[in-house]
Every structure is written in structure tokens, then in C-alpha cells.
Scaffold this motif. Structure first.
Motif, PDB file in Angstrom:
ATOM      1  N   UNK A  94       0.837  -1.208   0.000  1.00  0.00           N
ATOM      2  CA  UNK A  94       0.000   0.000   0.000  1.00  0.00           C
ATOM      3  C   UNK A  94       0.876   1.264   0.000  1.00  0.00           C
ATOM      4  N   UNK A  95       1.961   1.233   0.793  1.00  0.00           N
ATOM      5  CA  UNK A  95       2.863   2.392   0.843  1.00  0.00           C
ATOM      6  C   UNK A  95       3.500   2.613  -0.525  1.00  0.00           C
ATOM      7  N   UNK A  96       3.896   1.520  -1.174  1.00  0.00           N
ATOM      8  CA  UNK A  96       4.513   1.630  -2.509  1.00  0.00           C
ATOM      9  C   UNK A  96       3.548   2.292  -3.484  1.00  0.00           C
ATOM     10  N   UNK A  97       2.275   1.931  -3.377  1.00  0.00           N
ATOM     11  CA  UNK A  97       1.268   2.489  -4.294  1.00  0.00           C
ATOM     12  C   UNK A  97       1.111   4.001  -4.117  1.00  0.00           C
ATOM     13  N   UNK A 105      10.247   3.483  -7.742  1.00  0.00           N
ATOM     14  CA  UNK A 105      11.227   2.406  -7.979  1.00  0.00           C
ATOM     15  C   UNK A 105      12.246   2.344  -6.866  1.00  0.00           C
ATOM     16  N   UNK A 106      12.585   3.522  -6.301  1.00  0.00           N
ATOM     17  CA  UNK A 106      13.517   3.485  -5.159  1.00  0.00           C
ATOM     18  C   UNK A 106      12.879   2.780  -3.965  1.00  0.00           C
ATOM     19  N   UNK A 107      11.602   3.130  -3.709  1.00  0.00           N
ATOM     20  CA  UNK A 107      10.923   2.505  -2.564  1.00  0.00           C
ATOM     21  C   UNK A 107      10.873   0.990  -2.756  1.00  0.00           C
ATOM     22  N   UNK A 108      10.546   0.578  -3.961  1.00  0.00           N
ATOM     23  CA  UNK A 108      10.423  -0.859  -4.238  1.00  0.00           C
ATOM     24  C   UNK A 108      11.746  -1.582  -3.994  1.00  0.00           C
TER      25      UNK A 108
END
Ligand SMILES: Cc1cc2nc3c(=O)[nH]c(=O)nc-3n(C[C@H](O)[C@H](O)[C@H](O)COP(=O)(O)O)c2cc1C
Length: 225
Positions: A94-97, A105-108
Motif C-alpha cells: 500500500x505504501x509503494x502504491x 522504484x527506489x521505494x520498491x
């Protein structure tokens, strides 16, 4: 042995004003610089005696009104661990979304918990309804009880590091869901979920800096009024 059973502190080597020796202060500074949030753990079990020593640090923490509002759950069962891991994975998706473009892409690419590997896992709560401390200080600012729990976690974190153990703080979670899954009493608020174990690597800089997510400020800003 609990913290209250420790022998009285010797004053050998202390300056007359009670300051600790310079060599100790240098080591303390080194310990704080080398404390890290750890997400990559070795699977080796943690020595229970060492863990118990580190947990003793919690009882040495300051707390508003001496309320000691920390409540600690050790997460050992497969069912509880699986529920916590599922909770993290869905909160993380959910945070990634919520990010887009390059930030997404950095978060992922970040590893934000060691919940799959960490041998010791704790959910630490604050008892917002404790009678201990008779409400001193918490009447005006109830959040002070939660801040008290955070001070205890900081002491625990440093003590673990001094023993060669790493701690990872996980906050990417749905706290209400976790509280239901762990069947915690009403009035307890989640302060964090903690992964503990031997770190795979040691670093003198935060992983989020090394991954290009964020940098520490170069200096401490202090305003005057
Ligand atoms: C209240 C709090 C919550 C945090 N939550 C997370 C988290 O959910 N996942 C994670 O990987 N790191 C988490 N961290 C760790 C921070 O990312 C880390 O402290 C910061 O990047 C500085 O790195 P260092 O602790 O290694 O110095 C949390 C830290 C704090 C104090």
C-alpha cells in the motif's frame, strides 16, 4: 539478574564532578555512531542470556511519572509471525502504491524489515491506561507515555548494539490489525515491531543513505527564541 540487583556503581576513574572517564565517553560516542537500523539478519539464534541483559536496559529507562508503560510481546508462534509478516507485506504494498515515478522504484528497492529472518521478534506496546505513575505528566500530555516507551527502546537498541546484536524497527504495519491478531488488551497502543538478531553486515552509515533514499542533515539546527 534484574537491573535493581546490580552492585552499586564504582567511582573509580570518575572525575570529581561525576563525569565518566574520557575513554568511556569516546566508546559511547562510537557506540552511538555505529548503531544502525538492521534489516538483514543471520539466522543464528540469539543467546538468551545476552537478550535478557539487553532487555534489562528497558527497566533503566526514564518514564513520565515513573509509569513504566512499556508492554512487551515476544512473537514466537508460527501463527503470530505469519500474521505480522502478512500485515507488513500488505502495508508495504500500500505504501509503494502511494509513490510514483523514480521514488516508487527506489521505494520498491528498499528492504524495510527483516521479519522473514530475524530470530527474535518483539511487538512493543504502550499501556495508555496504566494506573502506575498516578497520571503525573500524562494528564496534560497523554502522548508522554508513548514517548517514554521510545526512550526505553533507544536504551535497548544501544545495549543490543554493544552486545553485537542488531535491531530493526518496523513501522510499516496496520497497528489495529496487528493488535487484533496478537489479541492485545484494550488501551495498548503499538509503538513498534522489532526484529533482533546478529547483523549480516556492520555499517557506519544508515542503509537509507546508502540506498540513496535520504541523507542525514550535515549539522544540527538550533533556533533561539
Ligand atoms: C520510529 C521509527 C520507525 C522506523 N520504521 C522503520 C521501518 O518501518 N522500516 C525500516 O526499514 N526502518 C525503519 N526505521 C529505521 C530508520 O529508517 C532509520 O533509523 C534511519 O534511516 C536512520 O538509520 P540508522 O538507524 O541506521 O541510523 C524506523 C526508525 C524509527 C526511529
Amino acid at each position: 539478574m534484574g537491573p535493581r540487583d546490580l552492585p552499586p556503581l564504582g567511582r573509580d576513574g570518575e572525575a570529581p564532578d561525576g563525569a565518566f572517564p574520557e575513554a568511556f565517553r569516546a566508546q559511547l560516542d562510537h557506540l552511538m555512531r555505529m548503531r544502525r537500523d538492521v534489516r538483514r539478519f543471520r539466522k543464528d539464534p540469539v543467546d538468551e542470556a545476552v537478550l535478557a541483559r539487553c532487555l534489562n536496559a528497558i527497566q533503566l529507562a526514564p518514564s513520565v511519572g515513573l509509569s513504566e508503560p512499556w508492554r512487551i510481546l515476544r512473537i514466537t508462534s508460527d501463527a503470530a509471525r505469519t500474521a505480522a509478516l502478512k500485515n507488513f507485506e500488505s502495508a508495504n504494498a500500500e505504501a509503494l502504491a502511494g509513490y510514483s515515478g523514480e521514488r516508487a522504484s527506489r521505494y520498491a528497492g528498499l528492504k524495510l524489515s527483516g521479519m522473514r529472518e530475524a530470530p527474535v521478534q518483539l511487538a512493543i506496546y504502550c499501556d495508555d491506561e496504566t494506573a502506575q505513575g498516578h497520571g503525573l505528566g500524562a494528564g496534560t500530555m497523554p502522548e508522554m507515555r508513548r514517548y517514554s516507551v521510545v526512550t526505553a527502546i533507544t536504551l535497548f537498541w544501544l545495549t543490543l548494539r554493544a552486545e553485537g546484536l542488531g535491531l530493526g524497527w518496523v513501522s510499516v504495519l496496520d497497528p489495529d490489525q496487528l493488535s487484533r491478531d496478537l489479541q492485545v488488551p484494550e488501551g495498548w497502543q503499538l509503538v513498534g515491531y522489532f526484529c533482533i538478531g546478529l547483523p549480516e553486515e556492520l555499517h557506519d552509515s544508515p542503509e537509507l543513505e546508502r540506498q540513496g533514499w535520504e541523507m542525514r542533515q550535515p549539522s544540527l539546527a538550533i533556533e533561539t527564541r
